[in-house]
Scaffold this active site. Structure first.
Site, mmCIF file in Angstrom:
data_model
loop_
_atom_site.group_PDB
_atom_site.id
_atom_site.type_symbol
_atom_site.label_atom_id
_atom_site.label_comp_id
_atom_site.label_asym_id
_atom_site.label_seq_id
_atom_site.Cartn_x
_atom_site.Cartn_y
_atom_site.Cartn_z
ATOM 1 C CD GLU A 1 -4.080 -6.693 -3.923
ATOM 2 O OE1 GLU A 1 -3.567 -7.527 -3.140
ATOM 3 O OE2 GLU A 1 -4.476 -6.972 -5.051
ATOM 4 C CB CYS B 1 2.413 -5.940 1.645
ATOM 5 S SG CYS B 1 2.561 -5.958 -0.149
HETATM 6 P P1 NDP Z 1 -2.914 2.614 5.719
HETATM 7 O O1 NDP Z 1 -3.981 1.590 5.740
HETATM 8 O O2 NDP Z 1 -2.703 3.441 6.920
HETATM 9 O O3 NDP Z 1 -3.099 3.634 4.510
HETATM 10 C C1 NDP Z 1 -3.232 3.249 3.163
HETATM 11 C C2 NDP Z 1 -3.891 4.374 2.399
HETATM 12 O O4 NDP Z 1 -5.230 4.534 2.868
HETATM 13 C C3 NDP Z 1 -3.235 5.737 2.599
HETATM 14 O O5 NDP Z 1 -3.389 6.508 1.421
HETATM 15 C C4 NDP Z 1 -4.061 6.315 3.720
HETATM 16 O O6 NDP Z 1 -3.963 7.705 3.775
HETATM 17 C C5 NDP Z 1 -5.435 5.861 3.334
HETATM 18 N N1 NDP Z 1 -6.392 5.776 4.438
HETATM 19 C C6 NDP Z 1 -6.134 5.752 5.777
HETATM 20 N N2 NDP Z 1 -7.292 5.649 6.462
HETATM 21 C C7 NDP Z 1 -8.295 5.603 5.538
HETATM 22 C C8 NDP Z 1 -9.712 5.490 5.623
HETATM 23 N N3 NDP Z 1 -10.319 5.360 6.800
HETATM 24 N N4 NDP Z 1 -10.432 5.466 4.493
HETATM 25 C C9 NDP Z 1 -9.817 5.540 3.288
HETATM 26 N N5 NDP Z 1 -8.475 5.667 3.143
HETATM 27 C C10 NDP Z 1 -7.720 5.679 4.250
HETATM 28 O O7 NDP Z 1 -1.608 1.813 5.318
HETATM 29 P P2 NDP Z 1 -0.165 2.379 5.273
HETATM 30 O O8 NDP Z 1 -0.094 3.577 4.394
HETATM 31 O O9 NDP Z 1 0.321 2.444 6.678
HETATM 32 O O10 NDP Z 1 0.593 1.206 4.477
HETATM 33 C C11 NDP Z 1 1.094 0.092 5.089
HETATM 34 C C12 NDP Z 1 0.151 -1.076 4.963
HETATM 35 O O11 NDP Z 1 -0.102 -1.364 3.599
HETATM 36 C C13 NDP Z 1 0.739 -2.330 5.540
HETATM 37 O O12 NDP Z 1 -0.226 -3.004 6.318
HETATM 38 C C14 NDP Z 1 1.063 -3.160 4.316
HETATM 39 O O13 NDP Z 1 1.088 -4.536 4.541
HETATM 40 C C15 NDP Z 1 -0.016 -2.769 3.377
HETATM 41 N N6 NDP Z 1 0.373 -3.035 2.007
HETATM 42 C C16 NDP Z 1 -0.253 -4.062 1.330
HETATM 43 C C17 NDP Z 1 0.130 -4.394 0.059
HETATM 44 C C18 NDP Z 1 -0.557 -5.481 -0.699
HETATM 45 O O14 NDP Z 1 -0.446 -5.504 -1.918
HETATM 46 N N7 NDP Z 1 -1.274 -6.401 -0.057
HETATM 47 C C19 NDP Z 1 1.219 -3.695 -0.617
HETATM 48 C C20 NDP Z 1 1.799 -2.646 0.165
HETATM 49 C C21 NDP Z 1 1.368 -2.333 1.431
HETATM 50 P P3 NDP Z 1 -2.902 8.385 4.799
HETATM 51 O O15 NDP Z 1 -1.617 7.654 4.677
HETATM 52 O O16 NDP Z 1 -2.830 9.750 4.260
HETATM 53 O O17 NDP Z 1 -3.514 8.252 6.136
#
Ligand code: NDP
Length: 481
Positions: free
Chosen positions: A248, A282
């Protein structure tokens, strides 16, 4: 200073390497906790605990699993105020929103899947008098659940609830920026009586714990919500291991207002869809397209309301727009405001830090609701996900042009359409490339419906029985008669 540990095998454990991250209050910039910075060793321990718990959990009768989920939902409700306050403190979101949206939805997620598993059915395909096929749906094993910071408890429970309801054990990795409600959820899961190892939480960074979980050979399923670029990394890691993956991802959602819409309602809801949670949802409608004949009227009313939004202390119940999640994110969002000007756009309001904030909030990451006009759809500000309180407003002339503008994005998560013409609503809804279309509303969610994105907004669908399908393997059994 409060220290947040991992929750592994029913125990709260410090990180094996002894490393911690600072957890900051977005409203003040102050450190509120130290969070375990998990690594591959911690992930190994959590996956081992989940694997040990799995044989017994998968055989636990659905009614017992359901009762535990219900108990956890009750406990979330009993601790409602504490969870709302923690979520607001950790993420900068207005406490009113945490009370209205985040915590109630966490309760609903558990109740929904607790009852869904009591009503699950399976298919049977008879082959005349030769054979009978039936489909077994069986849990996959250890589920890796990775969630973001914008709706921390809401999105975490949207994964944990169906995963464990379906008989899987899970290892959850919340965002390093918002660990507090995940930690509290782990405490409540223990209090509810979930057997050790069924629900595990490893805190830490995506680059460390997140990648280790995604790449772990004993985790056959990854449910990820986050940014599109991170989603590509998750896919690249999980693909060669043939994992089940649900992604997502981001959105750049169109909000189309036709001239025959109820203008007052369209304006009021567009204010919510633009600026709720500081635009950090999102599903926010970040590109508003308005039919030219009502463009000036819409814009005047929209600007008037945007300027009146209460930006301030997330803990104050009257606050409507809180703080952005981090200094880096504020820089990124502000960078897009500067880019909008460079690209020839006009910033009609916002774009700067509010001047009226009290002294206590001087270190916080605030930005006024920002409205930009004058950009065409090819501009970066119109193409890239900003994920902050910044919207563009653009006129259009015909339904076809509105659809073309809507579809000019690489993303395809959701859309809103405002019209009183039912035929037009159906035609436009069918033509927009995205996973969810709202007509004359926004963010109205029925947990039974499929949820997910097209194009760069994701892969797969969750929601209702689609979630239970994702968290199970279908096995066909063919009996010769
Ligand atoms: P990120 O992609 O930065 O992070 C999401 C999660 O993944 C966090 O727990 C993060 O950890 C972890 N993560 C980061 N890098 C990696 C990796 N290489 N491998 C595995 N896990 C990883 O997103 P954000 O937290 O910045 O959230 C915002 C984004 O989420 C926006 O783009 C938004 O649109 C999207 N979103 C989508 C939704 C949907 O349903 N389509 C709903 C809500 C949000 P850490 O934060 O500790 O780095």
């Amino acid at each position: 200073m409060k220290r947040v540990f991992h929750y592994i095998g029913g125990e709260f454990r410090p990180p094996s390497a002894g490393n911690y991250l600072e957890d900051l209050d977005p409203a003040t910039g102050e450190v509120i906790a130290e969070v375990a910075d998990g690594d591959a060793t911690d992930i190994d321990a959590a996956v081992a605990a989940a694997s040990r718990a799995f044989p017994s959990w998968r055989r636990t009768p659905a009614e017992e699993r359901s009762s535990l989920l219900m108990r956890l939902a009750d406990l979330i409700e009993e601790n409602f105020e504490e969870l709302a306050a923690l979520e607001s403190l950790d993420s900068g979101k207005p406490i009113a929103l945490a009370r209205r949206l985040d915590v109630p939805r966490a309760v609903r997620n558990f109740r929904f899947f607790a009852t869904a598993i009591l009503h699950a059915e399976t298919k049977c395909h008879p082959m005349d008098d030769r054979a009978l096929n039936y489909t077994l749906r069986q849990p996959v094993g250890v589920a890796g659940l990775i969630s973001p910071w914008n709706l921390p408890l809401y999105l975490l429970t949207w994964k944990v609830a169906p995963a464990v309801a379906a008989g899987n054990c899970c290892v959850a990795k919340p965002s390093e920026l918002t660990p507090l409600t995940a930690n509290r959820l782990a405490e409540l899961a223990r209090e509810a009586g979930f057997p050790p190892g069924v629900i595990n939480v490893v805190q830490g960074r995506g680059a460390g714990a997140g990648r280790a979980l995604t790449a772990h050979p004993d985790v056959p399923l990854i449910s990820f919500t986050g940014g599109t670029r991170t989603g590509a990394d998750v896919m690249a890691l999980a693909g060669p291991l043939f994992k089940k993956v649900s992604l997502e991802l981001g959105g750049k959602n169109p909000n189309i207002v036709f001239a025959d819409a109820d203008l007052e309602e369209a304006v009021a809801t567009s204010i919510s869809s633009s600026f709720s949670n500081q635009g950090e949802i999102c599903l926010c409608g970040s590109r508003i397209f308005v039919e030219r004949t009502i463009y000036d009227d819409f814009l005047a009313r929209f600007l008037d309301r945007a300027k009146k939004l209460e930006v301030g202390d997330p803990q104050d119940p009257s606050t409507e727009v809180g703080a952005l999640i981090s200094e880096a994110h504020l820089r990124k969002v502000s960078g897009y405001v500067a880019l909008a000007r460079e690209e020839g756009g006009e910033v009609l309001c916002g774009g700067k830090r509010p001047t009226s904030l009290p002294e206590r909030l001087r270190g916080g990451w605030f930005l006024e609701p920002t409205v930009v006009t004058g950009l065409d759809c090819s501009r970066r500000v119109m193409q890239e996900e900003i994920f902050g309180p910044v919207v563009t407003v653009t006129p259009f002339d015909t339904p076809d042009e509105a659809v073309a503008f809507a579809n000019s994005s690489r993303y395809g998560l959701s859309a809103s359409v405002w019209t009183r013409d039912l035929g037009k609503a159906h035609r436009v809804a069918a033509a927009i490339e995205c996973g969810t279309v709202w007509v004359n509303t926004w963010l109205l969610r029925d947990l039974r419906v499929p949820f997910g994105g097209m194009k760069e907004s994701g892969v797969g669908r969750e929601g209702g029985f689609e979630s239970l399908d994702f968290f199970t393997e279908a096995k066909n059994v063919c009996i010769k008669l």
